[in-house]
Design an enzyme around this catalytic site. Structure first.
Site, mmCIF file in Angstrom:
data_model
loop_
_atom_site.group_PDB
_atom_site.id
_atom_site.type_symbol
_atom_site.label_atom_id
_atom_site.label_comp_id
_atom_site.label_asym_id
_atom_site.label_seq_id
_atom_site.Cartn_x
_atom_site.Cartn_y
_atom_site.Cartn_z
ATOM 1 C CE1 TYR A 166 -3.443 -2.784 0.805
ATOM 2 C CE2 TYR A 166 -2.209 -3.178 2.824
ATOM 3 C CZ TYR A 166 -3.188 -3.555 1.927
ATOM 4 O OH TYR A 166 -3.918 -4.699 2.157
ATOM 5 C CD1 TRP A 192 -8.998 2.610 7.053
ATOM 6 C CD2 TRP A 192 -10.340 2.144 8.786
ATOM 7 N NE1 TRP A 192 -9.244 1.254 7.062
ATOM 8 C CE2 TRP A 192 -10.073 0.940 8.110
ATOM 9 C CE3 TRP A 192 -11.173 2.093 9.901
ATOM 10 C CZ2 TRP A 192 -10.586 -0.290 8.530
ATOM 11 C CZ3 TRP A 192 -11.688 0.872 10.314
ATOM 12 C CH2 TRP A 192 -11.398 -0.300 9.633
ATOM 13 C CG ASP A 193 -4.561 2.464 6.519
ATOM 14 O OD1 ASP A 193 -5.649 2.493 5.931
ATOM 15 O OD2 ASP A 193 -3.866 1.433 6.624
ATOM 16 C CE1 TYR A 237 -3.370 -0.927 -3.441
ATOM 17 C CE2 TYR A 237 -4.568 0.739 -4.697
ATOM 18 C CZ TYR A 237 -4.551 -0.268 -3.746
ATOM 19 O OH TYR A 237 -5.715 -0.623 -3.113
ATOM 20 C CD GLN A 282 -10.090 3.318 4.103
ATOM 21 O OE1 GLN A 282 -9.288 4.165 4.490
ATOM 22 N NE2 GLN A 282 -9.730 2.081 3.809
ATOM 23 N N GLY A 324 -13.763 -0.513 5.000
ATOM 24 C CA GLY A 324 -12.436 -0.817 5.533
ATOM 25 C C GLY A 324 -12.206 -2.323 5.622
ATOM 26 C CG ASP A 329 -10.736 -4.065 1.440
ATOM 27 O OD1 ASP A 329 -11.079 -3.271 2.331
ATOM 28 O OD2 ASP A 329 -9.720 -3.891 0.743
ATOM 29 N NE ARG A 350 -4.502 -8.643 -1.228
ATOM 30 C CZ ARG A 350 -4.708 -7.385 -0.821
ATOM 31 N NH1 ARG A 350 -4.386 -7.016 0.409
ATOM 32 N NH2 ARG A 350 -5.243 -6.493 -1.620
ATOM 33 C CE1 TYR A 395 -6.495 -7.285 3.010
ATOM 34 C CE2 TYR A 395 -8.431 -7.442 1.635
ATOM 35 C CZ TYR A 395 -7.351 -6.731 2.071
ATOM 36 O OH TYR A 395 -7.131 -5.469 1.579
ATOM 37 C CD GLU A 432 -2.750 -6.155 5.110
ATOM 38 O OE1 GLU A 432 -1.970 -6.926 4.498
ATOM 39 O OE2 GLU A 432 -3.643 -5.504 4.546
HETATM 40 C C1 GLC Z 1 -6.769 -2.754 2.837
HETATM 41 C C2 GLC Z 1 -7.701 -2.749 4.032
HETATM 42 C C3 GLC Z 1 -8.130 -1.338 4.358
HETATM 43 C C4 GLC Z 1 -6.883 -0.480 4.566
HETATM 44 C C5 GLC Z 1 -5.933 -0.580 3.361
HETATM 45 C C6 GLC Z 1 -4.592 0.085 3.615
HETATM 46 O O1 GLC Z 1 -7.415 -2.328 1.693
HETATM 47 O O2 GLC Z 1 -8.801 -3.551 3.780
HETATM 48 O O3 GLC Z 1 -8.932 -1.301 5.487
HETATM 49 O O4 GLC Z 1 -7.237 0.835 4.763
HETATM 50 O O5 GLC Z 1 -5.667 -1.926 3.084
HETATM 51 O O6 GLC Z 1 -3.999 -0.448 4.737
#
Ligand code: GLC
Length: 439
Positions: free
Chosen positions: A36, A42-43, A88, A114, A174, A176, A211, A367, A411
């Protein structure tokens, strides 16, 4: 004298800070350098909470950077893209946010949001900040942006003015590929000719067993296609899209952030009336519409099918974080939390798996389909603590510490073995560990 236990914890905090240092990009923190590599919404909220304990400046920068991507209608997008970074998928070329008249100029973002954890994070920054004056200046800068975001949610995602906001994509939750989305996603037929040909990049970093499936990805991307067809117009999307859900996690976090926003408004001597009305309305609607008395649990409400989706995920406990359940409701939640299938105290697995481990469809390593996520544990831990359930709160907190200590900064974690999965050196795992060890 420092005990061996204290020294171990100090070592853990130092390692967590190193993870955040490696992922820091000068004005924000990537969730993971490999999987990512942009800024996620939200992270960044969770990450700012971690920084608030030892680096106020970074905590403030993290949120300020994020809000640079805010849309003119107030929406805070879930990703802010770094244009240099090509590793990405789906990137900005697929989102085409320029189709919306509200898209920000000169910033590349996604077209969904999010969970709104940011007001809560801003309050943490103020409360933990050593430089109080600086923190107040920061609040003054961020308050109107937070308010605009919450206003967007109540104006554009609350079509019958019920006080419950809907999400229009599983990524907005959040969580997925949570089993809770299986039913609504299965109901979507994807017209093959409308799907762009695409290659996932996530699988270069993490095996597919950990995943989402390709079928899920097709549906994720088909929803995105619908948003573009509607030029990101919310009322059109509400009519056209098959996926419109009032989420338990999203609204619980919103409620908690409304309360934080109220406190911020008071600190700044701003008007609190509108925020107060959201708190009243959401608090009531949440308990009326998302609570199932028979099951003693909070579900999500599918606005297209007009019913609950009865999947018991960890999200159902997060209303504790929002202060939503009554005492009686909280007791019922504790009962479910303390079931064998949610890895009760003294069981042979770690709490809190993201899905009932006795259900078909549970996976210990895939996941959002079962593994433990540190942010979910953190939300549940804080909720339990606020409700005075200290025995269980400590149990969940210890599970956060133990999983990271044994397995590293992953994670997500297998509830049975504690083994880490997904990407490693994951930022919110590090940040929230810092919070529980330094609070
Ligand atoms: C994934 C998670 C999501 C998070 C993102 C970055 O997509 O499902 O909640 O914000 O990764 O960490």
């Amino acid at each position: 004298m420092v005990s061996a236990g204290d020294a171990k914890m100090k070592g853990l905090i130092e390692r967590a800070k190193e993870v955040l240092n490696r992922n820091w990009r000068g004005s924000y923190t990537v969730p993971s350098a490999t999987l990512y590599p942009h800024q996620w919404s939200w992270d960044s909220g969770f990450i700012a909470i971690g920084y608030s304990h030892y680096n106020q400046e970074r905590a403030q920068k993290e949120l300020i950077s994020l809000f640079k991507g805010q849309w003119k209608n107030g929406m805070l997008p879930h990703i802010l893209f770094n244009p240099e970074e090509k590793g990405y998928f789906p990137g900005p070329e697929l989102w085409q946010i320029e189709l919306s008249k509200y898209a920000p100029k000169g910033v590349l973002t996604s077209g969904i949001t999010q969970p709104p954890v940011h007001a809560k994070a801003a309050l943490y920054i103020y409360e933990n900040g050593r430089d109080r004056e600086g923190a107040l200046r920061f609040l003054r800068e961020i308050f109107p942006k937070l308010l605009a975001f919450h206003r967007y949610l109540y104006r554009e995602r609350n079509p019958f003015n019920e006080g419950l906001v809907y999400i229009r994509h599983p990524w907005e939750s959040g969580m997925d590929n949570s089993p809770v989305w299986d039913l609504p996603l299965k109901g979507i037929t994807v017209p093959a000719e409308l799907l762009p040909s695409y290659r996932r990049k996530d699988l270069q970093h993490v095996p597919i067993s950990e995943r989402p499936t390709d079928e899920e990805y097709d549906r994720f991307l088909y929803l995105l296609h619908i948003f573009k067809e509607c030029d990101y117009n919310e009322s059109k999307i509400f009519k056209e899209s098959p996926f419109i859900i009032q989420g338990n996690l999203f609204n619980a976090i919103l409620h908690s952030s409304n309360k934080a926003l109220y406190q911020i408004a008071e600190l700044l001597k701003e008007d609190t009336e509108e925020i107060g009305s959201w708190i009243d309305k959401t608090g009531e609607a949440f308990n009326q519409k998302l609570w199932d008395e028979e099951d003693g649990f909070y579900y999500v409400f599918d606005m297209k099918q007009k019913k609950h989706i009865k999947a018991c995920t960890a999200a159902g406990f997060v209303p504790l974080f929002g202060g939503l359940p009554s005492k009686e409701q909280a007791e019922k939640l504790y009962k479910t939390l303390n079931k064998e299938c949610f890895c009760r105290i003294h069981s042979n697995c770690f709490a809190v798996p993201n899905y009932d481990v006795c259900e078909e469809g549970f996976s210990p390593e895939n996941y959002w389909r079962g593994p433990i996520w540190i942010n979910m544990n953190w939300l549940i831990y804080k909720g339990l603590k606020d409700y005075g359930n200290l025995e269980y709160a400590t149990y969940v907190k210890n599970s956060i510490i133990e999983l990271v200590r044994m397995g590293g900064f992953y994670e997500y974690y297998d509830p049975f073995t504690g083994k880490g999965h997904g990407t490693k050196d994951f930022s919110w795992t590090a940040a929230l560990l810092i919070d529980v060890l330094m609070e």
